[in-house]
Each structure stands twice: as C-alpha cells, then as structure tokens.
Design an enzyme around this catalytic site. Structure first.
Site, PDB file in Angstrom:
ATOM      1  N   HIS A  17      -4.440  -5.955  -6.408  1.00  0.00           N
ATOM      2  CA  HIS A  17      -5.823  -5.561  -6.689  1.00  0.00           C
ATOM      3  C   HIS A  17      -5.840  -4.570  -7.856  1.00  0.00           C
ATOM      4  O   HIS A  17      -4.789  -4.244  -8.422  1.00  0.00           O
ATOM      5  CB  HIS A  17      -6.511  -5.009  -5.437  1.00  0.00           C
ATOM      6  CG  HIS A  17      -5.801  -3.849  -4.792  1.00  0.00           C
ATOM      7  ND1 HIS A  17      -5.595  -2.652  -5.433  1.00  0.00           N
ATOM      8  CD2 HIS A  17      -5.227  -3.716  -3.572  1.00  0.00           C
ATOM      9  CE1 HIS A  17      -4.947  -1.822  -4.640  1.00  0.00           C
ATOM     10  NE2 HIS A  17      -4.687  -2.457  -3.493  1.00  0.00           N
ATOM     11  N   HIS A  20      -3.388  -1.644  -7.971  1.00  0.00           N
ATOM     12  CA  HIS A  20      -2.028  -2.012  -8.385  1.00  0.00           C
ATOM     13  C   HIS A  20      -1.968  -2.187  -9.902  1.00  0.00           C
ATOM     14  O   HIS A  20      -1.050  -1.707 -10.558  1.00  0.00           O
ATOM     15  CB  HIS A  20      -1.591  -3.326  -7.725  1.00  0.00           C
ATOM     16  CG  HIS A  20      -1.475  -3.236  -6.239  1.00  0.00           C
ATOM     17  ND1 HIS A  20      -2.168  -4.058  -5.389  1.00  0.00           N
ATOM     18  CD2 HIS A  20      -0.739  -2.414  -5.441  1.00  0.00           C
ATOM     19  CE1 HIS A  20      -1.865  -3.756  -4.141  1.00  0.00           C
ATOM     20  NE2 HIS A  20      -1.002  -2.755  -4.135  1.00  0.00           N
ATOM     21  N   CYS A 125      -0.705   4.392  12.685  1.00  0.00           N
ATOM     22  CA  CYS A 125      -1.559   3.426  11.968  1.00  0.00           C
ATOM     23  C   CYS A 125      -0.693   2.271  11.495  1.00  0.00           C
ATOM     24  O   CYS A 125       0.203   2.469  10.664  1.00  0.00           O
ATOM     25  CB  CYS A 125      -2.252   4.065  10.767  1.00  0.00           C
ATOM     26  SG  CYS A 125      -3.088   2.813   9.745  1.00  0.00           S
ATOM     27  N   CYS A 128      -0.821   1.794   7.563  1.00  0.00           N
ATOM     28  CA  CYS A 128      -0.054   2.781   6.785  1.00  0.00           C
ATOM     29  C   CYS A 128       1.427   2.707   7.144  1.00  0.00           C
ATOM     30  O   CYS A 128       2.251   3.242   6.404  1.00  0.00           O
ATOM     31  CB  CYS A 128      -0.481   4.208   7.108  1.00  0.00           C
ATOM     32  SG  CYS A 128      -2.102   4.682   6.586  1.00  0.00           S
ATOM     33  N   CYS A 143      -7.700   6.115  11.655  1.00  0.00           N
ATOM     34  CA  CYS A 143      -6.849   6.454  10.514  1.00  0.00           C
ATOM     35  C   CYS A 143      -7.694   7.085   9.399  1.00  0.00           C
ATOM     36  O   CYS A 143      -8.746   6.544   9.051  1.00  0.00           O
ATOM     37  CB  CYS A 143      -6.185   5.186   9.986  1.00  0.00           C
ATOM     38  SG  CYS A 143      -5.381   5.444   8.390  1.00  0.00           S
ATOM     39  N   HIS A 146      -7.486   4.243   6.444  1.00  0.00           N
ATOM     40  CA  HIS A 146      -8.034   2.898   6.685  1.00  0.00           C
ATOM     41  C   HIS A 146      -9.238   2.893   7.634  1.00  0.00           C
ATOM     42  O   HIS A 146      -9.898   1.870   7.790  1.00  0.00           O
ATOM     43  CB  HIS A 146      -6.937   1.992   7.234  1.00  0.00           C
ATOM     44  CG  HIS A 146      -5.823   1.776   6.255  1.00  0.00           C
ATOM     45  ND1 HIS A 146      -4.623   2.441   6.327  1.00  0.00           N
ATOM     46  CD2 HIS A 146      -5.753   1.016   5.143  1.00  0.00           C
ATOM     47  CE1 HIS A 146      -3.860   2.082   5.320  1.00  0.00           C
ATOM     48  NE2 HIS A 146      -4.510   1.226   4.580  1.00  0.00           N
ATOM     49  N   LYS A 296     -16.227   3.752  -2.747  1.00  0.00           N
ATOM     50  CA  LYS A 296     -15.021   2.938  -2.638  1.00  0.00           C
ATOM     51  C   LYS A 296     -15.392   1.490  -2.988  1.00  0.00           C
ATOM     52  O   LYS A 296     -16.443   1.008  -2.576  1.00  0.00           O
ATOM     53  CB  LYS A 296     -14.530   3.014  -1.182  1.00  0.00           C
ATOM     54  CG  LYS A 296     -13.084   2.710  -1.043  1.00  0.00           C
ATOM     55  CD  LYS A 296     -12.607   3.009   0.360  1.00  0.00           C
ATOM     56  CE  LYS A 296     -11.226   2.408   0.486  1.00  0.00           C
ATOM     57  NZ  LYS A 296     -10.623   2.578   1.761  1.00  0.00           N
ATOM     58  N   LYS A 299     -16.304  -5.542  -1.517  1.00  0.00           N
ATOM     59  CA  LYS A 299     -17.058  -6.762  -1.855  1.00  0.00           C
ATOM     60  C   LYS A 299     -18.500  -6.634  -1.392  1.00  0.00           C
ATOM     61  O   LYS A 299     -19.423  -7.025  -2.100  1.00  0.00           O
ATOM     62  CB  LYS A 299     -16.395  -7.971  -1.209  1.00  0.00           C
ATOM     63  CG  LYS A 299     -15.106  -8.360  -1.906  1.00  0.00           C
ATOM     64  CD  LYS A 299     -14.838  -9.864  -1.787  1.00  0.00           C
ATOM     65  CE  LYS A 299     -13.592 -10.229  -2.563  1.00  0.00           C
ATOM     66  NZ  LYS A 299     -12.372 -10.263  -1.739  1.00  0.00           N
TER      67      LYS A 299
END
Ligand code: ME8
Length: 508
Positions: A17, A20, A125, A128, A143, A146, A296, A299
C-alpha cells in the site's frame, strides 16, 4: 566508505500500500544520494513472512501460509522496479539461509545465558504480533493501532532477558544522541527505556509458522526476533560468492515507521548485544501518511491515494517527487490525489519541466542547439556556490524534504532569471548578442546542475533530460556550476519532449 541502509520488511498478509511505497521511496532517495557521492552503498529491503498475522490471513483465504507468502512476496518484489527502487537485495524471511542464520544467532543468545523459560500472560494483538502493556490498551481491551479486540494469551514460552540490557541501552542512548532520529522519536524511545525493561517472550509454542527454536523444536521464534535479524542475515547470502557481513555491518541507517519504534530501538540493539554483535548506527523513524482531510486513509472515506493508480496516470517520478516534497521526512503528512495533481502541474510540469523545455527550445532557436562557450552569469553562479555541499549536509541528517526545497529554490530562481532576461527580446537586438549568449549558457548550466541534484528523487526524468543535453553524468562531481561555459554536453541539442506531459484532467 560502506553505507548500509535498510527499510522495514513488509508483512505479506496483505498487498503493498501507499505506506510501503512511501518508505521504499524515501529510503531509495537516501541510498541514491549516498551512491551519488561515491559511497559504497548496500540497500536492503524485503518481506516479513512468518508469524501470526500471515498465518491467520492465509487460513482466512483457505491457503497455506507459504502459498500466501509466495503470492504476496511477488507483489512486493514487483513493486520495486515500478517505483524505480535501487535495492541491492530483496530478502524473504522464508529464505532457508535466513532461517539457518536466525537459529545460529539466537542459539548464541541462549548460550550466552540470556534466555529463560517462563509463563507469559497478557493481552495480545494478532495483527501486531505483539503483547500490549496495560497503559496502551484502548477501552474494551482493544489494540491501540488496529483497534481490534485483543486476546488474553497465556503460555509457557522462552523469554529473552531484556532486563539485563537496561544499563547498556541507557549508555547507548546517552552516548549516541543520533542513534534514534528525529529527536521526537529519540525521546519516545528513551522514555520507554526510562520505564524500566521487562523480559520479553522469545518463542511461541502454539504457532508452527516460524523458525524452529534449535534447543527446543516444539517452539518457533516469536516473529519479531526472526524479522529483525533480516538486517544482519541478508548480508551473509546476498552475494552468491562472498559473505558481505564484515564489509557492511553494522548498518548505518535503518528506516522504519513510527509504529515499530520499540522493536528497532530497544529490542533490536539488546538482541544484538546479547549475541555479541555490534549494534547499528542509526534508526530513522518516518511519520505516517494520512488522507488529505487529515484522517486515516480508508476506502469507505474515499480518501485513499492508490500508488498503483498514481503510477499509471502520472508515472513513477511524480509519485516519488510528491511524497518526498509533501511529507517532511520524519513527520506525519497528509496526502491525496488533489495535492498530487497540483504539485505535478505547478512544480514538475511548469516550474521544472517547462524550464528545461524552454532552455532547450531557445538554444535551438537562437543558437542551432549549441551552447555558447562563454562565461556564466556570476550572480546566478553565486547562488549555486556550495549548493551540493549544503544538500549533502542535509542528507547527512536525513532532511530529504528540506534538501528538495533547497534545490527547488534554484528552480524558481532560474525561472525568474528567464523573466528578468527575456531572451526573446535580446534575440531581436543584434547589439545584445553577448547578453543572450550568457543567459542561454547560464540557463543550460543551471538546468544541468539542478537535474544532477534532483537525480536521487526523480531518476528517470533526470536521466532522460541529461541524456538529451549530452551531459549524462549524474555523479556529485558534475553538480558543480561552471564559471566558464558548460562543464559537459550542449552540442547539437535535439528537441526535448515534455518531461511531465500535460494532464488530460487538469487540477481544479
Ligand atoms: O511492521 N504511512 O510490516 P508492515 C507510512 N513486518 N508508513 C507506513 C504506513 C503509513 N500509512 N503503514 C505502514 C511491519 N507503514 C513489520 C516490520 S521490520 C524488521 C518488520 C510502514 O507491512 C510501517 O511503519 O506493517 C513499517 O515501517 C513498514 O511500512 C512496513 O509495515
């Protein structure tokens, strides 16, 4: 001088994504600039393939972990040429050479007396692959990263005696203020250390997808120990005929995101100390990319910047440029399709691309495509004095966004110079031929030097332009602004196709 630089290795539970892509690009810019300066750079990237996040994702898709890892590792690997990443090796933690070396190093940690057995109980988690301490857990035992429900785990594990490294780590932090950069990240890591270290789980008994613990094959190593060691193991087999470890270790520069700070700045140096291996020199912590609205990316919010769509529509250099220019390296940043279009049009296409096109077009129109061998304008030349050195100093502090801004000020200065000099007016007046020649030579030299300095950021476009100028050298030596006519090239210049073509759908 060896310069060993790495990115974090990506989990293969999902696809690549923007986060990265950002980390790869930012690290590549650093690697390329150090290479340009003649340093002996080794740039490592790769994929993190063991552990619960990958095993769970695979099972959810009805695949074996290895099948999912193979499929997604290919996607990460394929991303490298798409982003024009100049990595020297791509490590996969399922490589057998890596796994053997992990066993070897951690056996040493065991032999040195830094492993004991104990009962672990805590909130875990699975995404993680990390146990959470009470003060970071969100309401409802979720978490903090997440926001998913944590599971209560209790198992008999091998523990790494992290607590034995409290003092050595404090010394490392006190003596090397740039061990963690930027300062904000250093302070965060130092504060974590200040809370006092507790021993941490080194193995998992419930999991089979990992590297087997050599002294007890019913356990696999906790994925983070296996993953962190990639930076060290890769050097032992990256080259088919030599072990590069002695040459490149310790790493000069680990680039990571802020969510994995604790692993790299506390666990990692402690593990190396326990194994009797030298610790890396610097860990650079970059920020997180958020949507243009400051939220954040997701979609459902419709604020995602899809790196693949950007590559398709704008090309690799546009993405590389936009991310390094927009997001101050080391800070969080807001990015999105709107900002990308604006920067593409105003900066890449108009300010830089157009400056290059105009310069070539005027040289062709007024001097048959040959750069006059006359002195450059001292006023402009002065503004390039010491520029390459200033850029290198900024790069030494990993201030890549500031370095780009410093270069861009020269792009703008040259555009103003065109307006001030108005070569098209000079060309109408036979008595002003010398002024015209000086202007054209100065512009040529300016465009050439700027392009050399921009090479780490936008390599493809720069290579195309410099080849067209007949001055393909991108080494640092060629970033000097010549006093007496162009340092290289400038003969029979062919027409230049736009470096950054106009968009079909212009920015609103
Ligand atoms: O953490 N913005 O893998 P990963 C910027 N396997 N950077 C981001 C980001 C975002 N929105 N999202 C992720 C792992 N990253 C481990 C690393 S290293 C021995 C093991 C960054 O695939 C993230 O901070 O979740 C990390 O540096 C990298 O992408 C890989 O994240």
């Amino acid at each position: 001088m060896p310069f060993y630089i790495t990115t974090a290795i990506a989990y293969v539970n999902g696809q690549p994504h923007l986060g990265h892509a950002y980390e790869e690009i930012a690290t590549d810019v650093l690697a390329r600039q150090h290479r340009q300066r003649g340093e002996d750079v080794f740039f490592l990237t790769g994929t993190d393939e063991h552990g619960e996040p990958v095993a769970d994702a695979a099972h959810a898709q009805g695949l074996e972990p290895q099948e999912l890892a193979d499929k997604n590792a290919e996607r990460f690997k394929a991303l490298m040429p798409q982003l024009n990443i100049s990595n020297n090796f791509f490590i996969r933690t399922t490589d057998t050479q890596h796994m053997h070396r992990v066993q070897e190093v951690l056996q040493r940690v065991y032999d040195n007396g830094y492993v004991h057995k104990g009962l672990y109980e805590g909130w875990y988690c699975p995404r993680c692959a990390d146990f959470k301490v009470e003060n970071e857990i969100l309401d409802g035992n979720r978490c903090p990263i997440h926001e998913i429900a944590l599971t209560r785990e209790s198992e008999e594990n091998y523990f790494f005696k992290l607590s034995a490294f409290q003092e050595p780590l404090e010394r490392l932090f006190d003596e090397h203020r740039d061990f963690v950069m930027p300062a904000r990240a250093y302070n965060e890591a130092r504060a974590f250390l200040g809370q006092g270290l507790q021993d941490i789980s080194l193995s998992r008994a419930k999991l089979t997808w990992g590297v087997t613990v050599p002294w007890d094959p019913s356990h696999v190593f906790y994925v983070w120990f296996d993953a962190l060691l990639n930076y060290y193991t890769a050097l032992s087999y990256a080259s088919p005929d030599t072990d590069l470890t002695d040459h490149y270790w310790p790493a000069q520069f680990h680039v990571i995101g802020k969510d994995i700070l604790k692993f790299h700045t506390i666990f990692w140096p402690a593990m190396l100390m326990a194994a009797g291996v030298e610790v890396p020199q610097r860990v650079f912590v970059h920020g997180f990319l958020m949507g243009e609205d400051g939220r954040k990316m997701s979609k459902s919010l419709g604020n995602v910047l899809d790196p693949f769509a950007v590559l398709e529509e704008f090309g690799t250099d546009a993405l590389r440029f936009y991310l390094t220019r927009e997001v101050v390296f080391g800070s969080d940043g807001n990015v999105g399709p709107h900002g990308l279009r604006i920067r593409y049009e105003t900066e890449l296409a108009n300010e830089y691309g157009n400056l290059a096109s105009r310069t070539v077009a005027m040289l062709r129109r007024y001097r048959d495509g040959n750069v006059p061998r006359v002195d450059t304008d001292p006023e402009i030349r002065e503004q390039f004095d010491g520029l390459a050195e200033a850029i290198s100093e900024l790069f030494d502090r990993a201030e890549t966004t500031q370095a780009l801004d410093t270069i861009w000020q020269r792009v703008r200065r040259l555009n103003r110079y065109v307006e001030e000099r108005q070569p098209w007016q000079l060309a109408k007046d036979d008595t002003r031929g010398a002024e015209l020649e000086q202007t054209l030579t100065t512009l040529f030299e300016g465009v050439r030097v700027i392009s050399v300095l921009l090479h780490p950021y936008i390599p493809q476009s720069v290579e195309r332009l410099l080849a067209s100028l007949g001055a393909p050298d991108t080494s640092y030596a060629s970033a000097r602004f010549s006093a007496t006519g162009p340092l290289a090239g400038g003969v029979d210049l062919p027409p230049l196709e736009p470096l950054f073509p106009k968009l079909e759908r212009p920015a609103e």
